[in-house]
Design a protein around this motif. Structure first.
Motif, PDB file in Angstrom:
ATOM      1  N   ARG A 125     -83.680  46.029 -29.175  1.00  0.00           N
ATOM      2  CA  ARG A 125     -83.459  44.958 -30.178  1.00  0.00           C
ATOM      3  C   ARG A 125     -83.959  43.503 -29.304  1.00  0.00           C
ATOM      4  O   ARG A 125     -85.146  42.810 -29.977  1.00  0.00           O
ATOM      5  CB  ARG A 125     -82.451  44.675 -31.640  1.00  0.00           C
ATOM      6  N   ILE A 126     -83.509  43.170 -28.157  1.00  0.00           N
ATOM      7  CA  ILE A 126     -83.811  41.997 -27.640  1.00  0.00           C
ATOM      8  C   ILE A 126     -84.854  41.999 -26.588  1.00  0.00           C
ATOM      9  O   ILE A 126     -85.493  41.335 -27.079  1.00  0.00           O
ATOM     10  CB  ILE A 126     -82.504  42.127 -26.808  1.00  0.00           C
ATOM     11  N   LEU A 127     -85.359  43.662 -26.319  1.00  0.00           N
ATOM     12  CA  LEU A 127     -86.274  43.759 -25.445  1.00  0.00           C
ATOM     13  C   LEU A 127     -87.299  43.693 -26.532  1.00  0.00           C
ATOM     14  O   LEU A 127     -88.991  43.045 -26.030  1.00  0.00           O
ATOM     15  CB  LEU A 127     -86.242  45.247 -24.696  1.00  0.00           C
ATOM     16  N   LEU A 128     -87.948  44.367 -27.847  1.00  0.00           N
ATOM     17  CA  LEU A 128     -89.144  44.741 -28.706  1.00  0.00           C
ATOM     18  C   LEU A 128     -88.829  42.745 -28.970  1.00  0.00           C
ATOM     19  O   LEU A 128     -89.691  42.241 -29.201  1.00  0.00           O
ATOM     20  CB  LEU A 128     -88.282  44.867 -30.052  1.00  0.00           C
ATOM     21  N   THR A 129     -88.266  42.133 -29.767  1.00  0.00           N
ATOM     22  CA  THR A 129     -88.065  40.381 -29.891  1.00  0.00           C
ATOM     23  C   THR A 129     -88.473  39.569 -28.939  1.00  0.00           C
ATOM     24  O   THR A 129     -88.906  38.397 -29.418  1.00  0.00           O
ATOM     25  CB  THR A 129     -86.522  39.839 -30.580  1.00  0.00           C
ATOM     26  N   SER A 130     -88.253  40.095 -27.988  1.00  0.00           N
ATOM     27  CA  SER A 130     -88.463  39.070 -26.461  1.00  0.00           C
ATOM     28  C   SER A 130     -90.455  38.864 -26.005  1.00  0.00           C
ATOM     29  O   SER A 130     -90.807  38.586 -26.186  1.00  0.00           O
ATOM     30  CB  SER A 130     -87.788  39.408 -25.039  1.00  0.00           C
ATOM     31  N   LEU A 131     -90.742  40.453 -26.958  1.00  0.00           N
ATOM     32  CA  LEU A 131     -92.041  40.949 -26.449  1.00  0.00           C
ATOM     33  C   LEU A 131     -92.618  40.053 -27.758  1.00  0.00           C
ATOM     34  O   LEU A 131     -93.402  39.324 -27.414  1.00  0.00           O
ATOM     35  CB  LEU A 131     -92.517  41.960 -26.538  1.00  0.00           C
ATOM     36  N   ILE A 132     -92.299  40.311 -28.521  1.00  0.00           N
ATOM     37  CA  ILE A 132     -92.716  39.336 -29.645  1.00  0.00           C
ATOM     38  C   ILE A 132     -92.789  38.350 -29.698  1.00  0.00           C
ATOM     39  O   ILE A 132     -94.341  37.477 -29.468  1.00  0.00           O
ATOM     40  CB  ILE A 132     -92.244  40.131 -31.360  1.00  0.00           C
ATOM     41  N   LYS A 133     -91.823  37.099 -28.860  1.00  0.00           N
ATOM     42  CA  LYS A 133     -92.141  36.538 -28.971  1.00  0.00           C
ATOM     43  C   LYS A 133     -92.346  35.716 -27.946  1.00  0.00           C
ATOM     44  O   LYS A 133     -92.945  34.358 -27.801  1.00  0.00           O
ATOM     45  CB  LYS A 133     -90.271  35.316 -29.229  1.00  0.00           C
ATOM     46  N   ALA A 134     -92.911  36.364 -26.816  1.00  0.00           N
ATOM     47  CA  ALA A 134     -93.587  35.566 -25.574  1.00  0.00           C
ATOM     48  C   ALA A 134     -94.888  36.490 -25.889  1.00  0.00           C
ATOM     49  O   ALA A 134     -95.595  35.642 -25.330  1.00  0.00           O
ATOM     50  CB  ALA A 134     -93.454  37.399 -25.016  1.00  0.00           C
ATOM     51  N   LEU A 135     -95.214  37.169 -26.999  1.00  0.00           N
ATOM     52  CA  LEU A 135     -97.073  36.703 -27.669  1.00  0.00           C
ATOM     53  C   LEU A 135     -97.629  35.442 -27.777  1.00  0.00           C
ATOM     54  O   LEU A 135     -99.482  35.566 -27.252  1.00  0.00           O
ATOM     55  CB  LEU A 135     -96.893  37.555 -28.594  1.00  0.00           C
ATOM     56  N   PRO A 136     -97.401  34.722 -28.603  1.00  0.00           N
ATOM     57  CA  PRO A 136     -98.206  33.093 -28.140  1.00  0.00           C
ATOM     58  C   PRO A 136     -99.020  32.899 -27.056  1.00  0.00           C
ATOM     59  O   PRO A 136     -99.429  32.385 -26.342  1.00  0.00           O
ATOM     60  CB  PRO A 136     -97.323  32.241 -28.762  1.00  0.00           C
ATOM     61  N   GLN A 137     -97.865  32.962 -25.400  1.00  0.00           N
ATOM     62  CA  GLN A 137     -97.575  32.646 -24.503  1.00  0.00           C
ATOM     63  C   GLN A 137     -98.336  33.628 -23.172  1.00  0.00           C
ATOM     64  O   GLN A 137     -99.351  33.099 -23.088  1.00  0.00           O
ATOM     65  CB  GLN A 137     -96.161  32.573 -23.364  1.00  0.00           C
ATOM     66  N   LEU A 138     -98.233  35.124 -23.962  1.00  0.00           N
ATOM     67  CA  LEU A 138     -99.662  35.652 -23.282  1.00  0.00           C
ATOM     68  C   LEU A 138    -100.984  35.711 -23.784  1.00  0.00           C
ATOM     69  O   LEU A 138    -101.849  36.243 -22.923  1.00  0.00           O
ATOM     70  CB  LEU A 138     -98.568  37.271 -23.325  1.00  0.00           C
ATOM     71  N   GLY A 139    -100.567  35.118 -24.723  1.00  0.00           N
ATOM     72  CA  GLY A 139    -101.921  35.092 -25.417  1.00  0.00           C
ATOM     73  C   GLY A 139    -102.986  34.185 -24.817  1.00  0.00           C
ATOM     74  O   GLY A 139    -104.056  34.261 -24.165  1.00  0.00           O
ATOM     75  N   TYR A 140    -102.826  33.063 -23.749  1.00  0.00           N
ATOM     76  CA  TYR A 140    -103.105  32.117 -23.522  1.00  0.00           C
ATOM     77  C   TYR A 140    -103.720  33.209 -21.942  1.00  0.00           C
ATOM     78  O   TYR A 140    -104.360  33.238 -21.213  1.00  0.00           O
ATOM     79  CB  TYR A 140    -102.053  30.529 -22.828  1.00  0.00           C
ATOM     80  N   VAL A 141    -102.786  33.696 -21.142  1.00  0.00           N
ATOM     81  CA  VAL A 141    -102.598  34.371 -20.273  1.00  0.00           C
ATOM     82  C   VAL A 141    -103.975  35.585 -20.398  1.00  0.00           C
ATOM     83  O   VAL A 141    -104.927  35.346 -19.447  1.00  0.00           O
ATOM     84  CB  VAL A 141    -101.547  35.563 -19.466  1.00  0.00           C
ATOM     85  N   MET A 142    -104.658  35.856 -21.562  1.00  0.00           N
ATOM     86  CA  MET A 142    -104.979  37.366 -21.632  1.00  0.00           C
ATOM     87  C   MET A 142    -106.202  36.160 -21.602  1.00  0.00           C
ATOM     88  O   MET A 142    -106.927  37.042 -21.213  1.00  0.00           O
ATOM     89  CB  MET A 142    -104.721  38.247 -22.920  1.00  0.00           C
ATOM     90  N   LEU A 143    -106.463  34.816 -22.577  1.00  0.00           N
ATOM     91  CA  LEU A 143    -107.445  34.449 -22.361  1.00  0.00           C
ATOM     92  C   LEU A 143    -107.587  33.794 -21.416  1.00  0.00           C
ATOM     93  O   LEU A 143    -109.278  34.287 -20.614  1.00  0.00           O
ATOM     94  CB  LEU A 143    -107.120  33.083 -23.115  1.00  0.00           C
ATOM     95  N   LEU A 144    -107.427  34.080 -20.186  1.00  0.00           N
ATOM     96  CA  LEU A 144    -107.651  33.012 -18.801  1.00  0.00           C
ATOM     97  C   LEU A 144    -108.118  34.366 -17.947  1.00  0.00           C
ATOM     98  O   LEU A 144    -109.355  34.247 -17.428  1.00  0.00           O
ATOM     99  CB  LEU A 144    -106.323  32.790 -18.230  1.00  0.00           C
ATOM    100  N   MET A 145    -107.618  35.776 -18.205  1.00  0.00           N
ATOM    101  CA  MET A 145    -107.561  36.863 -18.269  1.00  0.00           C
ATOM    102  C   MET A 145    -108.833  37.123 -18.225  1.00  0.00           C
ATOM    103  O   MET A 145    -109.733  37.770 -16.880  1.00  0.00           O
ATOM    104  CB  MET A 145    -106.787  38.605 -17.825  1.00  0.00           C
ATOM    105  N   PHE A 146    -109.906  37.366 -19.404  1.00  0.00           N
ATOM    106  CA  PHE A 146    -110.966  37.535 -19.650  1.00  0.00           C
ATOM    107  C   PHE A 146    -112.437  36.701 -19.128  1.00  0.00           C
ATOM    108  O   PHE A 146    -112.843  36.974 -19.045  1.00  0.00           O
ATOM    109  CB  PHE A 146    -110.924  37.347 -21.837  1.00  0.00           C
TER     110      PHE A 146
END
Length: 272
Positions: A125-146
């Motif tokens: 549960r902690i792992l899945l919750t962390s992944l979901i909460k990290a999505l906004p920050q990961l979105g900027y990383v994905m944008l930079l990668m694109f």
């Protein structure tokens, strides 16, 4: 027998570790049963899997009922996302598999029953919750990668189009080729082909791999680990509050109060 006593019985069953392990075992067996149904089995085995599937569905219905009845305030049961998720999976699993237009949906839901294991294992549960909460920050990383992908795809399509149009014909195909390079799928074949015409083209591939496969991967890992640490700290704090264990701030406040009282006592003794 009073309602409170019955509720305490259900609460003890829900909190029993043996019961939790048995539920997890049934979830795993349910996943294996879904996998077995993908094979062509003889008729006797099909009948056995059919009855086992309904037994598992009935067990999950009983298990979710026990969890609901063990809740002191029934409203709180549906305030937990995982309770809603488990209940939805169980209820949709009641859809008949055979001779029904919704049979495909029912089979797909039975596949997702394995996700119920997440609600029983706190670490998951902690792992899945962390992944979901990290999505906004990961979105900027994905944008930079694109952006990096797009720049390299444009350069690759311009330089290597005449070498191999199937890999560098346009920017869309170039993006797919670069994804192949990033995942190390026979990327050296692509590099050696262009090096026959541009000997220094290895710089193009090495720099791209460094930015994507190494730098961005470490950034993603760092973000997820940071969020996981925050979630783990929140869980520990909640457990301390539930067990009425004092935190470091509480202990520091109490120590400060004791020191203040001692100073006041010493001052009074000095005056006297």
């Amino acid at each position: 027998m009073q309602i409170r006593e019955v509720q305490n019985i259900f609460l003890r069953i829900r909190s029993n570790k043996i019961f939790e392990l048995f539920v997890i075992s049934v979830i795993i067996f349910s996943a294996l049963l879904v996998g077995a149904k993908t094979y062509k089995l003889p008729d006797p085995f099909n009948q056995i899997t059919f009855f086992l599937d309904w037994f598992i569905t009935g067990f999950f219905l009983v298990e979710i009922s026990i969890r609901f009845l063990a809740e002191t305030k029934k409203r709180n049961f549906f305030k937990d996302f995982w309770n809603i998720f488990d209940t939805t999976i169980v209820l949709i699993s009641l859809i008949p598999i055979e001779n029904s237009e919704a049979a495909v949906i029912a089979r797909l839901v039975r596949v997702f029953r394995v996700l119920r294991m997440v609600s029983f294992i706190p670490e998951l549960r902690i792992l899945l919750t962390s992944l979901i909460k990290a999505l906004p920050q990961l979105g900027y990383v994905m944008l930079l990668m694109f952006i990096i992908f797009y720049i390299y795809a444009a350069v690759g399509s311009t330089l290597f189009y005449n070498i191999n149009p199937e890999l560098w014909g346009d920017i869309a195909i170039s993006l797919l080729t670069l994804f192949r390079v990033m995942t190390f799928e026979d990327w050296t074949d692509v590099m050696y082909e262009t090096m026959e015409y541009y000997p220094l083209s290895w710089i193009f591939y090495i720099s791209f791999i460094f930015f994507t496969a190494f730098a961005f991967l470490n950034m993603v890992i760092g973000i997820v680990v940071n969020v996981m640490e925050q979630e783990h700290a929140k869980v520990l704090k909640a457990e301390r509050e539930a067990n009425h264990e004092p935190t470091i701030k509480d202990l520091d406040a109490k120590l400060t109060a004791v020191q203040t009282q001692l100073e006041q006592i010493l001052q009074q003794q000095g005056k006297s």
